[in-house]
Design an enzyme around this catalytic site. Structure first.
Site, PDB file in Angstrom:
ATOM      1  N   ASP A 178       0.837  -1.208   0.000  1.00 21.30           N
ATOM      2  CA  ASP A 178       0.000   0.000   0.000  1.00 21.30           C
ATOM      3  C   ASP A 178       0.866   1.251   0.000  1.00 21.30           C
ATOM      4  OD1 ASP A 178      -2.202  -1.590   0.063  1.00 21.30           O
ATOM      5  OD2 ASP A 178      -2.465  -1.484   2.240  1.00 21.30           O
ATOM      6  N   PHE A 179       0.311   2.318  -0.530  1.00 20.88           N
ATOM      7  CA  PHE A 179       0.955   3.647  -0.523  1.00 20.88           C
ATOM      8  C   PHE A 179       2.331   3.635  -1.181  1.00 20.88           C
ATOM      9  CE2 PHE A 179      -1.626   3.314   3.431  1.00 20.88           C
ATOM     10  CZ  PHE A 179      -2.709   4.039   2.960  1.00 20.88           C
ATOM     11  N   ARG A 180       2.533   2.696  -2.103  1.00 18.51           N
ATOM     12  CA  ARG A 180       3.816   2.580  -2.822  1.00 18.51           C
ATOM     13  C   ARG A 180       4.997   2.299  -1.893  1.00 18.51           C
ATOM     14  NH1 ARG A 180       2.719   3.117  -7.886  1.00 18.51           N
ATOM     15  NH2 ARG A 180       0.979   4.410  -8.531  1.00 18.51           N
ATOM     16  N   LEU A 181       4.700   1.701  -0.733  1.00 13.81           N
ATOM     17  CA  LEU A 181       5.793   1.342   0.196  1.00 13.81           C
ATOM     18  C   LEU A 181       6.260  -0.078  -0.149  1.00 13.81           C
ATOM     19  CD1 LEU A 181       4.172   2.777   3.451  1.00 13.81           C
ATOM     20  CD2 LEU A 181       5.786   3.876   1.903  1.00 13.81           C
ATOM     21  N   HIS A 182       6.569  -0.250  -1.416  1.00 13.05           N
ATOM     22  CA  HIS A 182       6.915  -1.588  -1.908  1.00 13.05           C
ATOM     23  C   HIS A 182       8.186  -2.092  -1.252  1.00 13.05           C
ATOM     24  CE1 HIS A 182       4.013  -0.193  -4.727  1.00 13.05           C
ATOM     25  NE2 HIS A 182       4.856   0.645  -5.301  1.00 13.05           N
TER      26      HIS A 182
END
Ligand SMILES: Cc1cc2nc3c(=O)[nH]c(=O)nc-3n(C[C@H](O)[C@H](O)[C@H](O)COP(=O)(O)O)c2cc1C
Length: 202
Positions: A178-182
């Site tokens: 989520d939220f580009r917290l890859h």
């Protein structure tokens, strides 16, 4: 962190195995489809889709014409990058694999070729991969010629059609979050076979 190579390489391959199974279970339309990127000696890159036909500790194998564009580029510069994207796995997974490329042995290539449908075998003879084609009818004629030539007998593997094995010296697993917290995990091995594992910023 530096670890003994075999342990880290087998950890990376184990992760690939797990994700490859998950891709099947998740109903990915074709988990074996991968992009293969090559580059000519002038450094200009090119990419296309191929299918993964075998993989193990020696590397990742696809089959192709050796004189097509990718085949020619790999003969000039035997290094490739492979890319899988499985959007249905977890929150989306991307696997990047890079390394030197070697041709598979004749026995292995023959065995795979023999397992293909006859139509695909004949197609391999008829296609001059990546060469200009003046009309579709020319290709159909070449296919008919191949059918006639091999009528009533097994179709042998064309001499310039084989498997290429990418030997991984770099593998990266990218997990969507989520939220580009890859999350990204990189396994890298040097020429001496010493490998290390690191996390990367997304
Ligand atoms: C889903 C899919 C799978 C493909 N699988 C292969 C393959 O396994 N081997 C192959 O040579 N070409 C395969 N192709 C065709 C290649 O993408 C490409 O058009 C062809 O190999 C010529 O590339 P080149 O001119 O760079 O050599 C596939 C294409 C698609 C869309």
């Amino acid at each position: 962190m530096t670890n003994a190579s075999p342990a880290l390489l087998s950890e990376a391959l184990g992760t690939f195995a797990t994700l490859f199974e998950e891709a099947l279970a998740a109903g990915e339309p074709d988990r074996t489809a991968m992009t293969v990127a090559t580059a000519a000696l002038d450094g200009r890159p090119s990419a296309r889709t191929v299918l993964l036909k075998a993989w193990d500790a020696r590397g990742f194998v696809f089959y192709t014409h050796l004189d097509g564009r990718k085949g020619r580029e790999l003969q000039e510069n035997p290094h490739a990058a492979l890319l899988f994207h499985w959007p249905r796995v977890r929150q989306g997974v991307q696997v990047r694999i890079e390394g030197p490329v070697v041709i598979v042995g004749d026995e292995e290539a023959d065995a795979y070729f023999a397992s293909r449908p006859r139509g695909s075998q004949l197609g391999a003879w008829a296609s001059k991969q990546s060469e200009p084609l003046d009309a579709r009818a020319t290709f159909e004629q070449r296919l008919a010629d191949a059918e006639a030539e091999f009528e009533g007998r097994d179709v042998p593997r064309p001499p310039r059609w084989s498997g290429l094995r990418v030997r991984p010296d770099r593998m990266e697993f990218w997990y969507g979050a989520d939220f580009r917290l890859h999350e990204r995990w990189l396994y890298e091995c040097d020429m001496a076979g010493d490998c290390r594992k690191r996390m990367l910023y997304p």
